[in-house]
Design an enzyme around this catalytic site. Structure first.
Site, PDB file in Angstrom:
ATOM      1  N   ASN A   1      36.064  45.206  47.072  1.00 46.35           N
ATOM      2  CA  ASN A   1      36.456  44.894  48.499  1.00 46.35           C
ATOM      3  C   ASN A   1      36.651  43.200  48.675  1.00 46.35           C
ATOM      4  O   ASN A   1      37.313  42.868  49.416  1.00 46.35           O
ATOM      5  CB  ASN A   1      35.433  45.368  49.599  1.00 46.35           C
TER       6      ASN A   1
ATOM      7  N   HIS B   1      29.650  50.968  45.675  1.00 42.76           N
ATOM      8  CA  HIS B   1      29.599  49.427  45.131  1.00 42.76           C
ATOM      9  C   HIS B   1      30.726  48.557  45.612  1.00 42.76           C
ATOM     10  O   HIS B   1      31.305  47.822  45.113  1.00 42.76           O
ATOM     11  CB  HIS B   1      29.604  49.609  43.560  1.00 42.76           C
ATOM     12  N   CYS B   2      31.044  48.749  46.773  1.00 44.77           N
ATOM     13  CA  CYS B   2      31.845  47.735  47.652  1.00 44.77           C
ATOM     14  C   CYS B   2      33.380  48.028  47.059  1.00 44.77           C
ATOM     15  O   CYS B   2      33.931  47.055  46.956  1.00 44.77           O
ATOM     16  CB  CYS B   2      31.403  46.363  47.569  1.00 44.77           C
ATOM     17  N   ALA B   3      33.607  49.239  46.289  1.00 43.23           N
ATOM     18  CA  ALA B   3      34.728  49.330  45.613  1.00 43.23           C
ATOM     19  C   ALA B   3      35.558  50.792  45.925  1.00 43.23           C
ATOM     20  O   ALA B   3      35.685  51.618  44.786  1.00 43.23           O
ATOM     21  CB  ALA B   3      34.704  48.979  44.177  1.00 43.23           C
TER      22      ALA B   3
END
Lengths: 395, 81
Positions: free
Chosen positions: A116, A353-355
């Site tokens: 992100n 995991h912010c992805a």
């Protein structure tokens, strides 16, 4: 720091008995002694304001920052140290290279594995008129250079691709992607958050135009510091304006690097800590990188031997960063992570995991994964401890 | 306390502290007596760090800096303690 010190540090967490720390992909822990010493020294002995006054404390801070910047450039294979821009972290570095370069009407090609820290700035830029073309990676997370080449059929300002996935550890073929992008007239911007410090990153060989680095993950520095390498030929606008210690008679920012991109008092403790970390990585820490590869392979193969876990990313034996992500057949990744922490004192991270793009690519968007990030201080004993726990969880 | 006499010096100004310190490193490596000082007004900037050297070393310093791709943006002759 001796192996015994590391064992003790990993087992004597001040927050209560962490037996094994497998969250290095989020932030490395513990830090090498030299990093701690450098931060303490910056806060005590050498606490002057760098780049401003010419008294001895200010000059010493300035010289230490100069030395740290030079060390970072040498470690990463950058020819000029002034092309290393210190930032608050890799997220700021990614924002600087993206928002500093792209304008309404520009077209950008981006991999589907991005974090992100790239996806969110691009979302903002898309609302401002930048055309964002997302190219799907293989289900093991690898970007096929041919897919990038196909997406470059229209005039494109930039190709954006991570170096190593924070979800799967997949290593992207950056040099090949760069060659293709440059042939098409596009610049290459790389998120190296999970690569720097873990892989031997040589910017002179990769040939990229911008490379964003986290200071506190594989680089082993303190949190709150990162850097951005900018190719001398690449001009981007800064994100901030303010005092730089020189040229104060004008309201215009200086045109020269690094001051152009570094207004305000720098994070001297963080920069000096990062400088010490680079000295460590270039010395005794070099063996750590080899050890990480062996431990990562040991963990991956061990999980497959146990069974009952779906492992994302490259096949065993393939090159990968020190990350292994799993989805358990029974229970959920958050349940597994919480159980490992509660019952075994093993620290890892569950979720997206912010992805989210990467999880869409891998088919794990609805579950997320339980991620084991390896790094400094871990030994085979720790990996075997984790494997024993995963064996118990499955039974 | 004895008041010191002023002597002539040459000062070089740079656009960034980074360049100034890079210049200091180059000149010190060549054993030139370089001293960082607050940039004097005569350089046209009212803040920042300048490098002061004895006038007899100015020519060699200029050559060393040019070889290191560190051309000063300003140069002046001053009197200093």
């Amino acid at each position: 720091m001796t192996p015994e010190d590391l064992e003790r540090a990993a087992g004597d967490s001040a927050v209560g008995g962490v037996s094994a720390y497998f969250d290095h992909a989020a932030t490395s822990w513990p830090k090498p002694t030299g990093v701690v010493d450098a931060v303490v020294r910056a806060l005590t002995v050498g606490g002057g304001s760098p780049g401003r006054a010419a008294h001895r404390l200010g000059l010493e801070a300035s010289r230490e920052i100069y030395a740290a910047r030079t060390a970072c450039a040498a470690f990463l294979g950058a020819r000029r140290s002034k092309d290393i821009i210190f930032t608050r972290g890799c997220t700021e570095s990614c924002n600087l290279m993206l928002k500093g370069l792209l304008r309404a009407g520009d077209r950008v090609v981006v991999s589907s594995m991005e974090h992100n820290s790239v996806a969110r700035p691009l979302a903002v830029l898309a609302r401002l008129g930048v055309e964002v073309v997302r190219v799907a990676a293989h289900e093991n997370g690898t970007m096929d250079p041919a897919s990038i080449e196909a997406a470059l059929s229209a005039p494109t300002r930039a190709v954006v691709c991570q170096h190593v996935s924070n979800v799967t550890g997949t290593i992207q073929p950056i040099a090949e992607i760069t060659r293709i992008a440059h042939n098409a007239g596009a610049v290459v911007l790389v998120d190296g958050a999970q690569a720097a410090g873990h892989l031997d990153v040589d910017l002179s060989q990769l040939g990229v135009d911008a490379y964003a680095v986290s200071g506190h993950k594989g680089m082993l520095g303190p949190q709150g510091i990162g850097l951005l390498y900018l190719n001398p030929e690449l001009e981007v606008d800064g994100l901030l304006e303010g005092g730089t210690g020189g040229g104060s008679e004008t309201v215009e920012m200086p045109s020269s690097r690094p001051d152009r991109y570094e207004p305000g008092t720098p994070n001297t403790p963080g920069i000096l800590g990062l400088g010490a970390a680079v000295a460590f990585l270039g010395g005794e820490g070099a063996a750590q990188r080899d050890q990480e590869q062996l431990l990562t392979q040991h963990l991956h193969e061990g999980i497959l031997d146990i069974g009952g876990y779906r492992v994302s990313g490259p096949a065993p034996g393939s090159p990968r960063g020190p990350v292994v992500s799993v989805v358990p057949d029974s229970g959920t990744p958050p349940e597994l992570a919480a159980w490992l922490d509660r019952e075994h004192g093993i620290a890892c991270r569950a979720g997206l995991h912010c992805a989210p793009w990467a999880h869409e690519t891998m088919g794990t968007r609805d579950t997320g994964t339980c991620r084991f990030g390896l790094g400094y201080g871990l030994t085979e004993t720790h990996v075997d401890m984790l494997l024993d726990a995963l064996r118990v969880y499955r039974s | 306390m004895t008041r010191r006499q002023k002597r002539p010096f040459v000062v070089f100004g740079f656009e960034t502290t980074h360049d100034a310190l890079a210049a200091e490193a180059v000149l010190k490596a060549a054993d030139l007596r370089v001293v960082p000082i607050p940039a004097p007004p005569v350089l046209g900037a009212l803040c920042g760090i300048a490098m002061r050297i004895p006038p007899e070393s100015a020519g060699r310093a200029r050559d060393l800096l040019a070889a290191a791709d560190l051309d000063p943006v300003t140069r002046a002759e001053i009197e200093d303690f």
